[in-house]
Motif scaffolding. Structure first.
Motif, short mmCIF file in Angstrom:
data_model
loop_
_atom_site.label_atom_id
_atom_site.label_comp_id
_atom_site.label_asym_id
_atom_site.label_seq_id
_atom_site.Cartn_x
_atom_site.Cartn_y
_atom_site.Cartn_z
N THR A 1 0.81 -1.14 0.02
CA THR A 1 -0.14 -0.14 -0.01
C THR A 1 1.11 1.31 0.16
O THR A 1 2.11 1.27 0.18
N CYS A 2 0.20 2.18 -0.25
CA CYS A 2 1.05 3.77 -0.21
C CYS A 2 1.70 3.96 1.25
O CYS A 2 0.91 3.63 2.31
N ALA A 3 2.89 4.87 1.25
CA ALA A 3 3.37 5.38 2.50
C ALA A 3 3.68 6.56 2.14
O ALA A 3 4.57 6.84 1.13
N PRO A 4 3.80 7.57 2.98
CA PRO A 4 2.79 7.71 4.27
C PRO A 4 1.62 7.54 3.95
O PRO A 4 1.02 7.91 2.70
N LYS A 5 0.61 7.82 5.15
CA LYS A 5 -0.78 7.83 4.60
C LYS A 5 -1.08 9.28 3.99
O LYS A 5 -0.36 10.08 4.34
N LEU A 6 -2.15 9.27 3.03
CA LEU A 6 -2.55 10.52 2.30
C LEU A 6 -1.44 10.98 1.40
O LEU A 6 -1.00 11.86 0.99
N ASN A 7 -0.48 9.92 1.20
CA ASN A 7 0.76 10.24 0.23
C ASN A 7 1.06 8.83 -0.68
O ASN A 7 0.74 7.94 -0.14
N ASN A 8 1.71 9.08 -1.79
CA ASN A 8 2.20 7.84 -2.45
C ASN A 8 3.44 7.89 -2.94
O ASN A 8 3.98 7.42 -4.08
N THR A 9 4.54 8.70 -2.39
CA THR A 9 5.90 8.58 -2.33
C THR A 9 6.67 7.52 -2.32
O THR A 9 7.69 7.18 -2.76
N HIS A 10 6.12 6.30 -1.28
CA HIS A 10 6.88 5.28 -1.00
C HIS A 10 5.79 4.18 -0.92
O HIS A 10 4.45 4.32 -1.10
N ARG A 11 6.10 2.98 -0.64
CA ARG A 11 5.29 1.73 -0.55
C ARG A 11 5.44 1.09 0.81
O ARG A 11 6.70 0.69 0.96
N LEU A 12 4.45 0.75 1.63
CA LEU A 12 4.66 -0.20 2.58
C LEU A 12 4.44 -1.41 2.41
O LEU A 12 3.28 -1.75 1.75
N ILE A 13 5.44 -2.24 2.59
CA ILE A 13 5.21 -3.64 2.26
C ILE A 13 5.27 -4.78 3.54
O ILE A 13 6.06 -4.49 4.72
N VAL A 14 4.19 -5.54 3.85
CA VAL A 14 4.21 -6.50 4.62
C VAL A 14 4.16 -8.16 4.17
O VAL A 14 3.61 -8.25 3.09
N TRP A 15 5.26 -8.78 4.70
CA TRP A 15 5.30 -10.14 4.36
C TRP A 15 5.00 -10.95 5.33
O TRP A 15 5.18 -11.09 6.43
N GLY A 16 4.26 -12.19 4.98
CA GLY A 16 3.88 -13.19 5.67
C GLY A 16 4.29 -14.65 5.12
O GLY A 16 4.36 -14.88 3.85
N GLU A 17 4.35 -15.76 5.97
CA GLU A 17 4.57 -16.90 5.29
C GLU A 17 3.93 -18.07 5.76
O GLU A 17 3.27 -18.08 7.10
N LEU A 18 3.42 -19.12 5.11
CA LEU A 18 2.25 -19.80 5.27
C LEU A 18 2.49 -20.85 6.61
O LEU A 18 3.87 -21.37 6.48
N VAL A 19 1.76 -20.74 7.55
CA VAL A 19 2.20 -21.67 8.54
C VAL A 19 1.08 -23.01 8.63
O VAL A 19 1.39 -23.93 9.45
#
Length: 228
Positions: free
Chosen positions: A186-204
């Protein structure tokens, strides 16, 4: 002169209030539209899952913008229908599944999902911590992933959605991926699109739907939500 100054001041005040109301709608008012669209997608997805394998065509390719899976984030008490594709139209009211690389819920590879940083979608994604779970649902199973990393990157860092973004061995990407990952963007920071926030998960864990919902999302079952 005082009358003119007062008139200009009133115009500026009115314009400021209109801009404030418009900004408020852009941030919060669209959540109602998102909820309405999500309900329609959920109805369609449930109908598709209820269809027989002969009717649904197991080898058919999913259409862009069509419902693909359901994503649950129990720590935020949120869930959505995920559609195929990440064009502006695809993700206007829903998270969208990147189709650049072949991937399926629970399968080997990287099931990557994008959504806008708006209330009702990925607004609070920065609240996720390592160890939190993300659950994907398809027609047969619930797939539980555990968050293990979060990072803020540039929009040009498209490696984050590769089949295995953490395999830096030269030539490794030529073979089949061995890990089963999920990536939220998603975009980062809030209300801006200069960067991307990434969250990774692995199947358990994989839970057949015949066994009911996993404990982590049991409180999000439709009958529970209706009772509340």
């Amino acid at each position: 002169m005082r009358g003119f100054v007062r008139f200009v001041g009133e115009i500026l005040l009115t314009a400021g209030l209109l801009m404030l109301f418009y900004a408020g709608y852009e941030v919060y008012g669209s959540q109602w539209e998102t909820d309405r669209e999500q309900q329609g997608l959920a109805d369609g997805l449930n109908e598709a899952w209820a269809a027989t394998a002969e009717e649904s065509g197991p080898d058919s390719e999913p259409l862009p913008g069509s419902a693909d899976s359901r994503l649950y984030i129990p720590s935020l008490d949120l869930d959505w229908v995920v559609v195929n594709g990440t064009t502006p139209d695809d993700i206007r009211y829903s998270p969208g599944h990147y189709t650049e690389y072949p991937s399926s819920a629970g399968g080997a590879g990287n099931y990557a999902i994008a959504a806008h940083r708006t209330p009702g979608l990925f607004w609070d994604m920065d609240l996720l911590d390592n160890g939190d779970v993300l659950v994907l649902e398809d027609g047969e199973n619930f797939y539980t992933y555990e968050v293990f990393q979060e990072e803020t990157v540039l929009p040009t860092d498209v490696w984050v959605i590769e089949p295995d973004p953490f395999d830096d061995v030269e030539g490794a990407g030529e073979g089949e991926p061995e890990r089963s990952l999920i990536t939220l963007t998603t975009c980062a920071p809030k209300l801006n699109n200069t960067h991307r926030l990434i969250v990774w998960g692995e199947l358990v864990e994989t839970t057949p739907k015949s066994e009911g919902m996993p404990d982590s999302i049991a409180h999000m079952a439709p009958e529970t939500a209706e009772a509340e």
